[in-house]
Design an enzyme around this catalytic site. Structure first.
Site, PDB file in Angstrom:
ATOM      1  N   GLU A 214       3.887  -7.988  13.769  1.00 36.68           N
ATOM      2  CA  GLU A 214       3.308  -8.951  14.700  1.00 36.68           C
ATOM      3  C   GLU A 214       2.253  -9.874  14.075  1.00 36.68           C
ATOM      4  OE1 GLU A 214       2.135  -6.967  18.306  1.00 36.68           O
ATOM      5  OE2 GLU A 214       4.156  -6.260  18.663  1.00 36.68           O
TER       6      GLU A 214
ATOM      7  N   GLU B 207      10.036  -2.725  18.611  1.00 40.68           N
ATOM      8  CA  GLU B 207       9.144  -2.213  19.660  1.00 40.68           C
ATOM      9  C   GLU B 207       9.574  -2.764  21.006  1.00 40.68           C
ATOM     10  OE1 GLU B 207       4.871  -2.716  19.240  1.00 40.68           O
ATOM     11  OE2 GLU B 207       5.043  -2.389  17.082  1.00 40.68           O
TER      12      GLU B 207
HETATM   13  C1  BGC Z   1       1.748  -3.390  18.652  1.00 39.24           C
HETATM   14  C2  BGC Z   1       1.395  -1.960  18.879  1.00 39.24           C
HETATM   15  C3  BGC Z   1       0.759  -1.807  20.240  1.00 39.24           C
HETATM   16  C4  BGC Z   1       1.776  -2.195  21.284  1.00 39.24           C
HETATM   17  C5  BGC Z   1       1.291  -2.110  22.717  1.00 39.24           C
HETATM   18  C6  BGC Z   1       2.279  -4.090  19.860  1.00 39.24           C
HETATM   19  O1  BGC Z   1       1.562  -5.274  20.064  1.00 39.24           O
HETATM   20  O2  BGC Z   1       2.544  -3.562  17.521  1.00 39.24           O
HETATM   21  O3  BGC Z   1       0.578  -1.533  17.827  1.00 39.24           O
HETATM   22  O4  BGC Z   1       0.248  -0.551  20.476  1.00 39.24           O
HETATM   23  O5  BGC Z   1       2.216  -3.494  21.076  1.00 39.24           O
HETATM   24  O6  BGC Z   1       0.231  -2.983  22.922  1.00 39.24           O
END
Ligand code: BGC
Length: 447
Positions: A166, A353
């Site tokens: 990110e 993610e």
């Molecule tokens: C990040 C994580 C974070 C998740 C939830 C992403 O922006 O890569 O490290 O915990 O989102 O906020």
């Protein structure tokens, strides 16, 4: 009732990051990172929480990997803490840090789980920050030295690499919005940092190729989607810019070797320009083996001049929110994936993610987080739909394997399939863990 079936070979997994789970912040020669500093700065993290102990995964990784094995996942995305390897950011590597990741990766492999490694998930060595951090091109050189050592050290064991997690967060959220470390609030700084991150990414990919490393390399940006509130040109443009800030700002350099003019013009109007040096754009536009995509939320956006630089107001269109206050917009997931395919071609994609914050607590040994199951289900349905529209998706990793240190939110926000009691460090499998186990094992679910 429909069966949502993923193709043969599709990989399911979970994700975490070093500072969020490891703890052991001062053990075995680890140096400090900007998050150690930031979390100790009053007012920056809720309740003054920090990652000193976190989930203590540094010591409990065998237990955690046993839980992953039982979960039936094929891949696990984790990050290496740069300050465990180079406590001062550069100089001599720390053998104890290398040993830890060898033990950890060996344990994953012994349990039949593929390691997917992120090199930089925001824990920049503080010593580099003291010398200018990502505002300085010296940090690019230090990153490439670190990346090179990792490729050599773990070559053959780790076959999927992501340079950066990110970059929008480590540039704009951290240096323009001031919400994450190092907590600056300056647009030019953020634009400079974003550019240096991209150059660092490109140089690391070049190093990977030069070494003839066995495996694949990509990057894991976060994306969002905004539908304009109306077809008024101002709304359409504001929503477009908001998406462009996350997507085109990073993806155009990566895939086309140039910054999008609709955004550079916009930033120039706010006094910020990209410090491009000769050769930079070719360095950034290295061919990638795959693209990681992180998606959580999207919105309806309306133009609002008073907001300033980013003049897109998020409208409450009645979508549900997760406990962190983010709108649930699964269709945005579909739309942004199709947008990426249309604009950049059909590169293999891993969803690195996607997940939801719900703060359900255990009762009688069970965590009834049906809202998390519903969130993941709805996003998997849209992912499947995107695949049917030609988006080349190879795998899906949910955030997160377990509850962990949620950056500026401290320990108040829980994203895990596994509940962590931060007093006792006891892990409790949530209902979503059992549901995801079936999905990961079968490759399909009933909708
Ligand atoms: C990040 C994580 C974070 C998740 C939830 C992403 O922006 O890569 O490290 O915990 O989102 O906020």
């Amino acid at each position: 009732m429909a069966i949502i079936q993923f193709p043969e070979g599709f990989r399911f997994g979970t994700a975490t990051a070093s500072y969020q789970i490891e703890g052991a912040y001062n053990e075995d020669g680890r140096g400090l990172s900007i998050w150690d500093t930031f979390s100790r700065t009053p007012g920056m993290v809720k309740n003054g929480d920090n990652g000193d102990v976190a989930c203590d995964s540094y010591h409990r990784y065998e237990e955690d990997i046993a839980l992953m094995k039982e979960l039936g996942i094929q891949s696990y995305r984790f990050s290496i803490a740069w300050p465990r390897i180079f406590p001062n950011g550069d100089g001599e590597p720390n053998e104890a840090g290398l040993d830890f990741y060898h033990r950890f990766v060996d344990c994953l492999l012994a349990n039949g789980i593929e390691p997917m490694c992120t090199l930089y998930h925001w824990d920049l060595p503080q010593s580099l920050q003291d010398r200018g951090g990502w505002e300085s091109r010296e940090t690019i050189d230090a990153f490439v030295r670190y990346a090179e050592l990792m490729f050599k050290e773990f070559g053959g064991k780790i076959k999927k690499w992501m340079t950066l997690n990110e970059p929008w967060c480590s540039s704009f959220l951290s240096n323009y919005l001031g919400v994450h470390a190092p907590g600056k609030k300056d647009l030019q700084t953020a634009v400079t940092v974003a550019h240096h991150l991209l150059v660092a990414h490109g140089q690391a990919v070049m190093k990977f190729r030069e070494l003839g490393a066995d495996g694949e390399i990509g990057i894991a940006p976060n994306v969002t989607w905004l539908d304009p509130y109306s077809d008024r040109q101002e709304d359409v443009d504001a929503a477009r810019r908001e998406v462009g800030w996350f997507v085109e700002w990073f993806f155009d350099p990566l895939f086309k070797g140039e910054y999008p003019s609709f955004m550079t013009d916009w930033f120039a109007g706010k006094g910020a320009t990209v410090p491009i040096q000769p050769g930079d754009m070719d360095i950034i536009a290295q061919k990638l083996d795959f693209l990681g995509i992180n998606y959580y939320t999207g919105h309806i956006g309306r133009y609002k001049a008073e907001l300033g630089t980013f003049d897109c107001e998020v409208i409450d269109a009645g979508y549900e929110k997760t406990d962190i206050g983010w709108f649930i917009f699964p269709e945005g997931f579909y739309k942004v994936l199709v947008h990426i395919k249309d604009r950049y071609g059909s590169i293999p994609i891993y969803i690195t993610e996607n997940g939801a914050c719900y703060n359900d607590e255990p009762s009688e040994g069970r965590v009834r987080d049906s809202r998390r199951i519903s969130y993941i289900k709805r996003h998997l349905v849209q992912l499947h739909r995107a695949m049917q529209s030609g988006v080349n998706v190879k795998g899906y990793l949910t955030w997160s394997m377990m509850d962990n240190f949620e950056w500026a939110e401290g320990y108040t926000m829980r994203f895990g399939l596994i509940h962590v009691d931060y007093n006792t460090l006891v892990r409790t499998k949530k209902d979503s863990y059992y549901w995801y186990k079936k999905v990961a094992t079968n490759g399909w679910f009933e909708n």
